[in-house]
Design an enzyme around this catalytic site. Structure first.
Site, PDB file in Angstrom:
ATOM      1  N   CYS A  97       7.908  -7.461   2.030  1.00 56.33           N
ATOM      2  CA  CYS A  97       8.218  -7.482   0.601  1.00 56.33           C
ATOM      3  C   CYS A  97       9.735  -7.601   0.385  1.00 56.33           C
ATOM      4  O   CYS A  97      10.302  -8.646   0.637  1.00 56.33           O
ATOM      5  CB  CYS A  97       7.613  -6.243  -0.072  1.00 56.33           C
ATOM      6  SG  CYS A  97       7.531  -6.378  -1.853  1.00 56.33           S
ATOM      7  N   HIS A 232       1.772  -6.080   1.670  1.00 55.97           N
ATOM      8  CA  HIS A 232       2.131  -4.813   2.318  1.00 55.97           C
ATOM      9  C   HIS A 232       1.073  -4.398   3.345  1.00 55.97           C
ATOM     10  O   HIS A 232       0.135  -3.670   2.995  1.00 55.97           O
ATOM     11  CB  HIS A 232       2.235  -3.703   1.268  1.00 55.97           C
ATOM     12  CG  HIS A 232       3.467  -3.779   0.435  1.00 55.97           C
ATOM     13  ND1 HIS A 232       4.655  -3.200   0.808  1.00 55.97           N
ATOM     14  CD2 HIS A 232       3.698  -4.374  -0.763  1.00 55.97           C
ATOM     15  CE1 HIS A 232       5.575  -3.420  -0.131  1.00 55.97           C
ATOM     16  NE2 HIS A 232       5.020  -4.131  -1.097  1.00 55.97           N
ATOM     17  N   GLU A 234       1.276  -2.146   5.531  1.00 52.36           N
ATOM     18  CA  GLU A 234       1.262  -0.682   5.709  1.00 52.36           C
ATOM     19  C   GLU A 234       0.399   0.008   4.651  1.00 52.36           C
ATOM     20  O   GLU A 234       0.052   1.175   4.804  1.00 52.36           O
ATOM     21  CB  GLU A 234       2.703  -0.132   5.701  1.00 52.36           C
ATOM     22  CG  GLU A 234       3.364   0.006   4.334  1.00 52.36           C
ATOM     23  CD  GLU A 234       3.894  -1.299   3.741  1.00 52.36           C
ATOM     24  OE1 GLU A 234       3.574  -2.382   4.285  1.00 52.36           O
ATOM     25  OE2 GLU A 234       4.617  -1.232   2.729  1.00 52.36           O
TER      26      GLU A 234
END
Lengths: 272, 794
Positions: A97, A232, A234
């Site tokens: 990002c 993302h 994660e």
């Protein structure tokens, strides 16, 4: 190198805010991960103690001027030397990002001819305009160059969230086709927005959430060791982070996001 | 005495004035209050006058401003703490009589700190506690929507930092005028609701997103009375290791101010909050709106967390309303100290601020810490590492005086005891009976059309276009999201899983029913509590704590205060019946504009604990063939409902809360959830049964067949009333056929009935009392109606 010997540096500055979950993703897979403020790295000058450098999501320095640009300039001024060595030794760099925006602003991505003096692409403000937080589908496009997706079969559709307002990948209009061809020639195309059946978004919103050229969501450099993506991973690590887990009878333990970290660790374990 | 001799400039190299109160007439005292923007009434001004008479001197501008800030409604909550006369009886403090009393009577073991700190604290798991706080930022948002809302978020996050908690989630509940309001009808000085809506939602998103705190729960409500008085509630939930909670400052500890620099933005924010909005608010009060810099606060947060973990400070608090004046004073008061502060040490944005301006400025992103001298160096080093400016500006003293100096000259010297003893307010309240009527109109022939219209009603329609502009997943701990699954269904609450090594979750929900307050403030408050609680239960929340936030009109007007008293009575009654304590709350009064007062609005935020997030329940239908149960009784309660509103009525039959009965039902339902036999659950609120059923269907992508003849109801003979009544304490629950017996057994003795079945056929079909299929529509059409109204983001 043994998994537990691998050291990951998750770098932060004022405004970085996805460092904790990024660090957690690495730790979940059994490697050492540390979150370090750029000020500390400059003071300690120990970047080369780490095998991986990660720029997590957030709003580094408020994203004032342009997303990622201040951090990119600051890095180049303060840590340029170490970073050069880091890259020459093919140590992996990941930008998620805001981290992707930093890599592009630094000239590390796409980096057709190594590090470029000026950004060769940009992550412009979304169309439609505004911040957008949603789960999207991605098609894995890479043929084997990108070390961050080596464990993901080409053509696989992944489910991961995006959350940003400046993620519209663009090349200069006049060189658009030429640079796109180059991305494919060098196997630098990694992720494209698609629907759940794997059909490319072809720019249609919200399948392509930001109006990115050619539905591009993530690319790597020509060595495959530097990788930037807007989504993302994660946030798609555990099953309970999925938006629809309450609908499933049986969930896999992990989400699609894990594949990126797993691929990277696999590479490191073999290489170093 | 002439006007000019009322103020005399002291012979100092900076701006400092003395105000000649000793000889001032009552009229002149009021003039001083108004000219200096003190917002003190005559009784208060006279007390000031009397105090300085005993000191044999005149007050300085710094002193008067300090007193005004400390005694302001915002900082001291005069109305809630003062006396109220109503119906011949006297209430000594609304707060003590109703809100705090409920908590004290329930007295749960798990309340760690209530009403005492910047935020309420409840225990959680593995030595960690949850902190929660909700604030309002209405006035600034009316003047400058983006900045007002953003600083509202920033302020409530600092409240959570103020109890050493790491902010893990934000909430926001907003009230706007109708977005299609006629421009020509807007009085001067009132901004169009659409402009306010865009600015406020952008401000909330920007702050939370930039700080990396997920905004996970909220609501947007439209009402005519919000046109002149926008309502902006900002909430924050934090996580703290209890063993690191430090509040033990003592005399000698250094006062450190950290974070942003101080400027002229946000002067008189709190006294502004105690005034009605006028045409001139824009001009006069613009300086009262602060400027937001979320990145500064993000850095501040990092430093504070490290200071907490290393146990280097003895207390912290945020610089919010009243700026330093309230932070320094309240800290000293809390620890039984006095304080000396050198205002010339405070870092400024630009030169030229008078000492009083420095002391009351509400510039953002600032925190105050008290630090034992031996730790000072380490504390300052931590701030430096994070690129945050921090300065020692003074210290706590044994002597109970507040002493402020500037460039070596004393500019204020007041006894703490005087400062924290404002005159007790005595207000009068009345609660006049309103004459309302139940409307009479024939039942519409096409109820499918009515349902489609209701789904498009602004208060029911999907808020997805706003929610997606808030990052609700940053930190990666949002286990149940505000928008559920592929179709973005409206979950009743969100769940955060804050600890990596625990499956426990925090469920965050809210309840607010301002339209009911137009009929009866008591039942409005009761409904808000019930709604917040049942939203929480619907996802699997237990052990629920409540936060109360009142937004009311001018309490000097007896009928406004009367309805406030009514609402507080309900807070006590319902909270004790549910055994859900209040842990924190705030009131925002004086919400009046040229368009009149805000409709009395009580927001209840509920924070529940989910014992194991793996058993959380979402609201979308899961499997065709499953049974649908309606839990709870349906009464002919359509007063204030969205259905009546659609028909142009308010009505009288406001939904009541039968709390004792409801509590038993809630226990049984929670038990069923614990057994894992509840496949989906959705609370019935605005739009009643039909809207809740439609939402479950289109969120799950399955159809539903229902029969109104099976609905447990009291005295309802009309299909439309059964479909759209907003009776409280009701849920729709999906249960698998194989679990029917067990569910029925668990719910025995509680009102419930099997009213339908989940179908593969993707239509919502509802059999009426006498007519077949009074509602019959493809779920895609229902979903489209629901998504249409606010889809473009305006």
């Amino acid at each position: 190198m043994k998994r537990e010997e691998i050291k990951v540096c998750v770098m932060r500055v004022g405004g970085t805010n996805c460092d904790a979950e990024t660090q957690r993703a690495f730790q979940e897979l059994g490697v050492q991960a540390e979150t370090l403020h750029l000020n500390e790295l400059i003071k300690r000058r120990n970047l080369l103690d780490y095998q991986v450098l990660v720029f997590p999501g957030g709003f580094s320095f408020g994203d004032y001027v342009r997303a990622g640009v201040i951090l990119a300039r600051w890095l180049s001024a303060e840590l340029g030397k170490e970073l050069k060595t880091f890259i020459e030794e093919n140590r992996p760099i990941l930008g998620i990002c805001n981290g992707f925006q930093v890599l592009v602003e630094y000239g590390l991505l796409p980096g057709f001819e190594g590090v470029s003096a000026y950004p060769e692409a940009t992550l412009a403000t979304n169309i439609p305009q505004g911040y957008n937080c949603r789960w999207i589908h991605l098609k894995h496009e890479n043929k084997g160059k990108c070390i961050f997706t080596s464990k993901i079969p080409t053509g696989k559709v992944l489910h991961i969230p995006v959350a940003h307002s400046e993620g519209r990948f663009l090349f200069p209009k006049e060189k658009e086709q030429q640079l796109l061809d180059k991305l494919y020639e060098n196997d630098m195309m990694v992720l494209r927005y698609c629907n759940e059946n794997g059909e490319y978004a072809e720019g249609s919103y919200p399948t392509n959430p930001n109006g990115s050229f050619h539905d591009i969501a993530g690319i790597c450099n020509k060595d495959g060791t530097i990788f930037g993506l807007m989504p993302h991973p994660e946030r798609a690590l555990y099953w309970w982070q999925q938006p629809d887990w309450t609908r499933r009878e049986q969930m896999p333990q992990y989400g699609d996001g894990k594949l990126f970290f797993e691929s990277l660790i696999d590479y490191l374990a073999k290489k170093f | 005495m002439t006007q000019s001799s009322l103020y005399s400039r002291r012979d100092t190299p900076f701006s400092l004035h003395e105000i000649n109160t000793q000889k001032a007439s009552d009229q002149q005292l009021l003039e001083v209050s108004s000219e200096l923007g003190l917002c003190l009434n005559l009784q208060e001004m006279k007390q000031v006058q009397a105090y300085f008479q005993t000191q044999n001197r005149n007050p300085t501008d710094v002193e008067l401003q300090t007193i005004a800030q400390t005694w302001s409604e915002h900082c001291y909550h005069k109305t809630f703490k003062g006396k109220i006369r109503i119906d011949g009886k006297e209430i000594n403090s609304l707060f003590k009589t109703y809100i705090a009393k409920a908590t004290h009577e329930i007295n749960p073991r798990w309340c760690v700190s209530v009403f005492e700190d910047n935020a309420g604290i409840i225990s959680f798991d593995r030595g960690y506690a949850i902190a929660a706080k909700v604030e309002t930022h209405n006035h600034p948002s009316a003047v400058e929507p983006f900045g007002g809302a953003a600083t509202g978020v920033g302020g409530v996050i600092r409240d959570v930092l103020g109890v050493w908690a790491d902010p893990i989630a934000c909430t926001d509940v907003l009230g706007f005028g109708p977005l299609d309001y006629d421009y020509n009808k807007l009085p001067a000085g009132v901004k169009h609701p659409k402009y306010v809506y865009m600015g406020v939602t952008a401000g909330i998103g920007a702050y939370g997103n930039n700080m990396g705190i997920p905004t996970v729960n909220g609501a947007i409500y439209f009402d005519e009375t919000y046109t002149g008085n926008v309502v902006v509630y900002c909430g924050c939930i934090g996580l703290l290791p209890l063993c690191k909670f430090r509040k033990n400052a003592q005399a000698g500890h250094v006062i450190v101010v950290a974070g942003g620099k101080t400027g002229r933005d946000g002067i008189h924010g709190v006294t502004f909050a105690s005034a009605e909005l006028t045409e001139k608010s824009e001009e006069v009060s613009r300086p009262a709106v602060q400027i937001a810099d979320p990145i500064e606060e993000e850095k501040l947060k990092r430093a504070l967390m490290e200071i907490r973990d290393r146990e280097l400070a003895s207390a912290t608090t945020d610089l919010g309303g009243g700026g330093m004046s309230s932070a320094v004073g309240e800290t000293a008061e809390r620890f039984g100290c006095g304080a000396t502060v050198d205002l010339s040490k405070v870092p400024l944005k630009y030169a030229g601020l008078a000492p009083w301006e420095i002391y009351v400025s509400e510039s953002q992103e600032r925190m105050l810490l008290t630090v034992p001298l031996e730790n000072l160096e380490q504390v300052l080093a931590i701030f430096e590492k994070e690129d945050v400016e921090a300065t020692a500006v003074g210290k706590l003293t044994r002597e109970r005086r507040l002493q402020l100096s500037f460039e070596g000259i004393t500019v204020a010297d007041i006894e703490m005891q005087f400062l924290f003893k404002p005159p007790e307010s005595m207000k009068t309240a009345t609660y006049p009976a309103v004459s309302l009527e139940e409307p009479e109109f024939p039942e519409p022939t096409n109820l499918t059309e009515t349902l489609l219209q209701l789904l498009s009603a602004p208060n029911i329609a999907s808020k997805e276009s706003v929610v997606r502009t808030y990052d609700h997943e940053v930190k990666g701990n949002t286990a149940l999201k505000p928008l559920h699954g592929k179709y973005a269904g409206p979950n009743d609450a969100s769940i955060i899983k804050p600890l990596d090594n625990s499956w426990k979750g925090v469920a965050i929900s809210c309840g607010m029913n301002p339209n009911y307050g137009k009929i009866d403030a008591y039942w409005m408050a009761a409904a808000a509590i019930d709604e917040a609680v049942r939203n929480n239960l619907a996802v699997g929340g237990r052990r629920i704590a409540l936060l109360d936030n009142f937004v009311w009109g001018n309490p000097e007007k007896p009928e406004r205060l009367g309805s406030l008293v009514r609402a507080c009575e309900a807070c006590y009654d319902i909270a004790t019946a549910f055994r859900t304590p209040f842990i924190s709350g705030k009131d925002s009064l004086y919400n009046e504009s040229p368009m009149g007062p805000v409709t009395p609005t009580l927001l209840i935020t509920a924070v529940g604990i989910v014992p194991d997030i793996r058993s959380a329940v979402s609201m979308d239908l899961k499997t065709p063939g499953n049974l649908l149960y309606l839990v709870g009784n349906t009464y002919p309660e359509l007063g204030g409902s969205e259905y009546y509103k659609l028909k142009g009525f308010l009505g009288k039959s406001v939904p009541k809360t039968r709390a004792t009965q409801a509590r038993k039902t809630y226990y049984a339902l929670t038990k069923a959830m614990g057994e894992g036999i509840v496949k989906s659950c959705h609370d019935l609120s605005e739009g009643g049964l039909a809207v809740a059923a439609a939402e479950m269907a289109f969120a799950g992508g399955y159809g539903l067949e229902m029969d109104l003849r099976a609905v447990p109801s009291k005295l309802i003979a009309r299909d439309d009333f059964l479909l759209f009544s907003e009776s409280n304490s009701r849920f729709l629950v999906e249960v698998a056929e194989k679990d029917r017996e067990e569910f029925e057994k668990l719910m025995k003795g509680k009102v419930h009935a099997e009213i339908g079945k989940v179908t593969k056929n993707t239509r919502l079909i509802i059999q009426g009392l006498k007519r077949p299929a009074v509602v019959d529509a493809p779920i895609a059409d229902l979903r489209a109606s629901w998504k249409r109204t606010l889809s473009s983001g305006v």
